[in-house]
Design a protein around this motif. Structure first.
Motif, short mmCIF file in Angstrom:
data_model
loop_
_atom_site.label_atom_id
_atom_site.label_comp_id
_atom_site.label_asym_id
_atom_site.label_seq_id
_atom_site.Cartn_x
_atom_site.Cartn_y
_atom_site.Cartn_z
N UNK A 94 36.65 -4.03 -118.77
CA UNK A 94 35.40 -3.43 -119.24
C UNK A 94 35.53 -1.96 -119.65
N UNK A 95 36.62 -1.32 -119.32
CA UNK A 95 36.80 0.06 -119.73
C UNK A 95 36.51 1.07 -118.63
N UNK A 96 36.79 2.34 -118.94
CA UNK A 96 36.68 3.41 -117.96
C UNK A 96 35.23 3.67 -117.55
N UNK A 97 34.30 3.52 -118.48
CA UNK A 97 32.89 3.81 -118.18
C UNK A 97 32.34 2.88 -117.12
N UNK A 98 32.61 1.58 -117.27
CA UNK A 98 32.15 0.59 -116.28
C UNK A 98 32.88 0.79 -114.95
N UNK A 99 34.13 1.18 -115.02
CA UNK A 99 34.89 1.42 -113.78
C UNK A 99 34.26 2.55 -112.97
N UNK A 100 33.84 3.62 -113.64
CA UNK A 100 33.21 4.74 -112.94
C UNK A 100 31.91 4.29 -112.27
N UNK A 101 31.11 3.49 -112.98
CA UNK A 101 29.87 2.99 -112.38
C UNK A 101 30.15 2.08 -111.19
N UNK A 102 31.16 1.27 -111.31
CA UNK A 102 31.56 0.38 -110.21
C UNK A 102 31.98 1.19 -108.98
N UNK A 103 32.71 2.26 -109.20
CA UNK A 103 33.12 3.12 -108.09
C UNK A 103 31.92 3.76 -107.42
N UNK A 104 30.94 4.17 -108.23
CA UNK A 104 29.73 4.78 -107.66
C UNK A 104 28.94 3.76 -106.82
N UNK A 105 28.89 2.52 -107.30
CA UNK A 105 28.18 1.48 -106.55
C UNK A 105 28.87 1.22 -105.22
N UNK A 106 30.20 1.11 -105.23
CA UNK A 106 30.93 0.87 -103.98
C UNK A 106 30.74 2.01 -102.99
N UNK A 107 30.80 3.23 -103.48
CA UNK A 107 30.62 4.38 -102.58
C UNK A 107 29.22 4.39 -101.99
N UNK A 108 28.22 4.08 -102.81
CA UNK A 108 26.84 4.05 -102.30
C UNK A 108 26.67 2.96 -101.25
N UNK A 109 27.20 1.76 -101.52
CA UNK A 109 27.11 0.67 -100.55
C UNK A 109 27.86 1.01 -99.27
N UNK A 241 17.74 0.72 -105.29
CA UNK A 241 16.86 1.80 -105.71
C UNK A 241 17.66 3.03 -106.14
N UNK A 242 18.75 3.32 -105.45
CA UNK A 242 19.59 4.46 -105.84
C UNK A 242 20.21 4.24 -107.23
N UNK A 243 20.66 3.01 -107.51
CA UNK A 243 21.22 2.71 -108.83
C UNK A 243 20.15 2.82 -109.91
N UNK A 244 18.95 2.32 -109.62
CA UNK A 244 17.85 2.43 -110.59
C UNK A 244 17.51 3.89 -110.83
N UNK A 245 17.47 4.69 -109.76
CA UNK A 245 17.16 6.11 -109.90
C UNK A 245 18.22 6.83 -110.72
N UNK A 246 19.49 6.52 -110.48
CA UNK A 246 20.57 7.15 -111.27
C UNK A 246 20.47 6.74 -112.74
N UNK A 247 20.14 5.47 -113.00
CA UNK A 247 19.98 5.03 -114.38
C UNK A 247 18.83 5.73 -115.08
N UNK A 248 17.70 5.91 -114.38
CA UNK A 248 16.56 6.62 -114.97
C UNK A 248 16.91 8.08 -115.26
N UNK A 249 17.64 8.69 -114.36
CA UNK A 249 18.02 10.09 -114.59
C UNK A 249 18.93 10.22 -115.81
N UNK A 250 19.86 9.28 -115.97
CA UNK A 250 20.74 9.33 -117.15
C UNK A 250 19.94 9.15 -118.43
N UNK A 251 18.98 8.22 -118.42
CA UNK A 251 18.16 8.00 -119.60
C UNK A 251 17.32 9.24 -119.92
#
Length: 276
Positions: A94-109, A241-251
């Motif tokens: 999926x590329x570097x961008x998806x990898x970074x998001x995946x890493x953020x999800x794992x760290x949050x969990x 909720x943290x993932x949704x909040x991060x997505x809203x902030x990026x938008x």
């Protein structure tokens, strides 16, 4: 040896009846004894079937738990390898961008689940010890049962503590209603001690969300996954909720940059019109 005892008893009675002494009474005794033996045999067989079924069930559950522990220990031991390997797979597919998001999800969990489970577990153990000591001093019946239920249900935010208090009070009402009320007050004070001191110290901001979301997550994930959903629904909802909040902030940040870019494009035109 029950059939042999029955046959010897029957032959003795028949021999006694052949002598002509109270034959009708002996027949009644034989019938009653035969019926009793049949009932006892049926009960023994049913109990044996239940015992065998329970033994197989317990053994199978133990095997499943041991297998789960072995697999869990294996994954924990090779945790670094599996995490790095998953990073490589996601990066390749999926590329570097998806990898970074995946890493953020794992760290949050990891942050929310580990902190919540360890914090609430330690808090529940402390509450269980305090509950056991206080109820023992009160000579409360079912001390161990009430303590275990109160400590385990305390792992469920808000609702679990109330259920533990209610069940404990109902069990204590077997002594008397005032005693049940006293036990309910004790459990309520312990729950307040946990809510205002223990959990903030041990859990911290692992569940940084509104109580409405916490209660919703308990019911929603409990309906989907049962007791496990009630236990782990709150940290899972916190991650969502943290993932949704991060997505809203990026938008929002992206929209502000676009609006700022459009504003910068129009300014030179206004300046040129002013000069003319």
């Amino acid at each position: 040896k029950a059939p042999e005892v029955y046959r010897s008893f029957e032959s003795a009675l028949m021999g006694f009846s052949e002598q002509g002494q109270n034959s009708q009474l002996i027949e009644r005794v034989l019938d009653a004894f035969s019926s009793a033996v049949n009932q006892i045999s049926t009960q023994i067989l049913s109990l044996a079937n239940v015992a065998i079924g329970s033994a197989f069930s317990i053994v199978s559950e133990i095997i499943v738990v041991l297998f789960a522990l072995i697999v869990s220990a294996y994954f924990i031991y090779y945790k670094t390898y599996w995490v790095e390997y998953s990073y490589r797979v996601i990066d390749a597919l999926f590329g570097q961008k998806v990898k970074v998001r995946y890493m953020l999800i794992l760290r949050s969990m990891n942050h929310k689940f580990i902190r919540f489970i360890i914090g609430k577990g330690v808090a529940s153990i402390i509450l269980g010890v305090m509950c056991f000591l206080i109820l023992t001093l009160m000579n409360c019946p079912y001390v161990v049962l009430i303590t275990v239920l109160f400590a385990v249900l305390n792992m469920i935010p808000y609702i679990g503590a109330f259920l533990g208090e209610l069940v404990g009070a109902l069990l204590a009402c077997t002594v008397s209603l005032p005693f049940g009320g006293a036990v309910f007050i004790v459990l309520l004070l312990l729950q307040q001690f946990d809510a205002f001191y223990l959990s903030p110290k041990l859990v911290g901001d692992a569940l940084d969300m509104s109580p409405v979301w916490i209660i919703f997550s308990v019911f929603f994930f409990g309906a989907l996954f049962g007791p496990l959903g009630m236990f782990f629904g709150s940290p899972l909802m916190a991650v969502v909720l943290e993932l949704v909040e991060n997505g809203l902030r990026r938008k929002e940040s992206k929209r502000r940059r676009e609006e700022a870019g459009h504003g910068a494009d129009h300014k030179p035109e206004h300046r040129q019109e002013g000069k003319e």
